[in-house]
Design a protein around this motif. Structure first.
Motif, short mmCIF file in Angstrom:
data_model
loop_
_atom_site.label_atom_id
_atom_site.label_comp_id
_atom_site.label_asym_id
_atom_site.label_seq_id
_atom_site.Cartn_x
_atom_site.Cartn_y
_atom_site.Cartn_z
N THR A 169 0.84 -0.62 -0.01
CA THR A 169 0.20 0.16 0.01
C THR A 169 1.10 1.56 -0.24
O THR A 169 0.69 1.94 0.03
N TYR A 170 1.97 1.03 -0.06
CA TYR A 170 3.03 2.61 0.66
C TYR A 170 2.93 2.67 -0.76
O TYR A 170 3.40 3.90 -1.46
N LEU A 171 2.83 1.74 -2.31
CA LEU A 171 3.27 2.55 -3.80
C LEU A 171 2.20 3.48 -4.47
O LEU A 171 2.10 4.14 -5.17
N VAL A 172 0.60 2.46 -3.42
CA VAL A 172 -0.46 4.06 -4.07
C VAL A 172 -0.84 4.22 -3.21
O VAL A 172 -1.70 5.36 -3.44
N LYS A 173 -0.22 4.74 -1.82
CA LYS A 173 -0.22 6.16 -1.24
C LYS A 173 -0.27 7.88 -2.14
O LYS A 173 1.15 7.43 -2.81
N ARG A 174 -1.11 8.32 -1.59
CA ARG A 174 -0.79 9.56 -3.11
C ARG A 174 0.47 10.42 -1.98
O ARG A 174 0.57 10.71 -3.38
N GLU A 175 1.02 10.83 -1.96
CA GLU A 175 2.17 11.42 -1.52
C GLU A 175 3.38 10.44 -1.89
O GLU A 175 4.20 11.25 -1.77
N ASN A 176 2.69 9.31 -1.81
CA ASN A 176 3.94 8.98 -2.70
C ASN A 176 4.56 8.55 -4.51
O ASN A 176 4.89 7.93 -5.34
N TRP A 177 2.88 9.14 -4.87
CA TRP A 177 3.17 9.13 -6.13
C TRP A 177 4.40 9.96 -7.42
O TRP A 177 4.82 9.13 -8.28
N LEU A 178 4.68 10.62 -6.24
CA LEU A 178 6.17 10.57 -7.36
C LEU A 178 7.28 10.38 -7.66
O LEU A 178 8.11 10.31 -8.82
#
Length: 356
Positions: free
Chosen positions: A162-171
């Motif tokens: 879920t770390y990959l789909v967290k909004r703040e990690n999209w960039l």
């Protein structure tokens, strides 16, 4: 069979077809649509299609809500497992490394160094670039790509998928994918994609992550407030541009009608150059809006022909600059103050936890 009985049978068959369209599978829906087309009942066809589209949209919306709810539940479980040292973790050593201050310091230092390397690469041109510079650039590209892939992989193993789909990690995910694509996939095959290569300059935006890492430190409070206000004012800026476009378009129509199409300005080259059509009027009014040499540029020359034009531009400045832009500034400042209060509350909670 009488006429009333035929109508009853026909209405019953239509209602049955509608029910099949709503409840049946794809093949039954296609057959029902063909039945409506053959019988010429286009009103029933429209109604059935409308019901089908509404049901499909509601079904997709419900599936999306269930999916986001499922992701939120899994994210909460995985974050709790990553933060609580007493819970069992599939990769306990990686969890210990990722949650350590050393991992965060090294990651931020790499981001900081990468920013300077991107600036150095941007200064190089084909004329002043030597073979040694190309070799150093290749080494730096591979090193930073490997460092960011390692950072993202370890963080994913620690915090879960879920770390990959967290909004703040999209960039971060996008930049890592872009670096791998340009450096390790397209590069070895000799495929040069100049557009993708230029997008790697977006790695400087990782400084936002660096600012996020120190956001709860009291000495970086002002810096984080400015950074968060800049990143979260995107929606406000979007509607600001929409309002500016509407105001410019409205006043441009008036200026084109009163100045560009007026008999007094038909033979004036300056008036036709700046207000000959709506597009030119919008560009000229945008110059007036920025207060860039608007008076000496064309307003005084137009006032020599028609004095009232000065009042028109003053009214435009009062509406577009003194009122609208100041209101936008007030909205951004209000959002910054509300965010600052929430940050102070979060900092107080963290300090209480550290005391305990």
């Amino acid at each position: 069979m009488s006429g009333n009985q035929r109508l009853a049978v026909k209405s019953k068959s239509k209602s049955k077809a509608t029910g099949d369209l709503e409840e049946g599978g794809f093949s039954s829906r296609i057959l029902n649509v063909l039945d409506y087309v053959i019988t010429g009942d286009f009103r029933g066809l429209f109604k059935a299609c409308k019901q089908g589209f509404v049901k499909c949209f509601k079904d997709l919306l419900e599936r999306y809500e269930n999916f986001t709810r499922w992701i939120a539940v899994n994210r909460k479980v995985q974050e709790q497992r990553a933060m609580d040292q007493t819970m069992e973790h599939p990769y306990p050593r990686i969890r210990a490394i990722v949650n350590s201050n050393c991992f965060e310091i090294i990651g931020n230092f790499v981001i900081f160094c990468n920013t300077f390397v991107v600036g150095w690469q941007a200064e190089k041109t084909p004329r002043n670039t030597t073979d040694q510079d190309r070799l150093l650039s290749t080494i730096f590209e591979n090193f930073f790509t490997f460092a960011f892939v390692l950072d993202l992989s370890m963080s994913t193993l620690c915090w879960g998928w879920t770390y990959l789909v967290k909004r703040e990690n999209w960039l971060d995910v996008f930049l890592v994918f872009l670096g791998v694509l340009t450096t390790w996939i397209l590069g070895p095959f000799g495929i040069e994609v100049e557009f993708l290569r230029k997008l790697t300059a977006l790695r400087t935006m990782r400084l936002i992550r660096l600012a996020r890492a120190v956001r709860l430190r009291p000495e970086f409070k002002e810096m984080w407030a400015l950074m968060k206000g800049l990143t979260e004012s995107g929606e406000t800026l979007f509607w600001t541009y929409v309002m500016i476009f509407c105001v410019l378009y409205f006043f441009a129509i008036i200026a084109t009608s009163l100045i560009g199409k007026a008999d007094a300005f038909k033979d004036d080259e300056l008036a036709q150059e700046y207000f000959g059509d709506v597009l030119r009027s919008m560009l000229s009014l945008f110059q007036v809006m920025t207060l860039d040499s608007w008076a000496s540029g064309f307003v005084r020359q137009l006032m020599d022909i028609q004095v009232w034009t000065g009042g028109f531009f003053i009214f435009f400045i009062a509406v577009a600059v003194f009122v609208m832009l100041n209101l936008v500034t007030a909205v951004i400042v209000e959002n910054a103050f509300s965010d600052s209060k929430s940050e102070d509350l979060e900092l107080a909670v963290r300090l209480e936890r550290e005391k305990e």
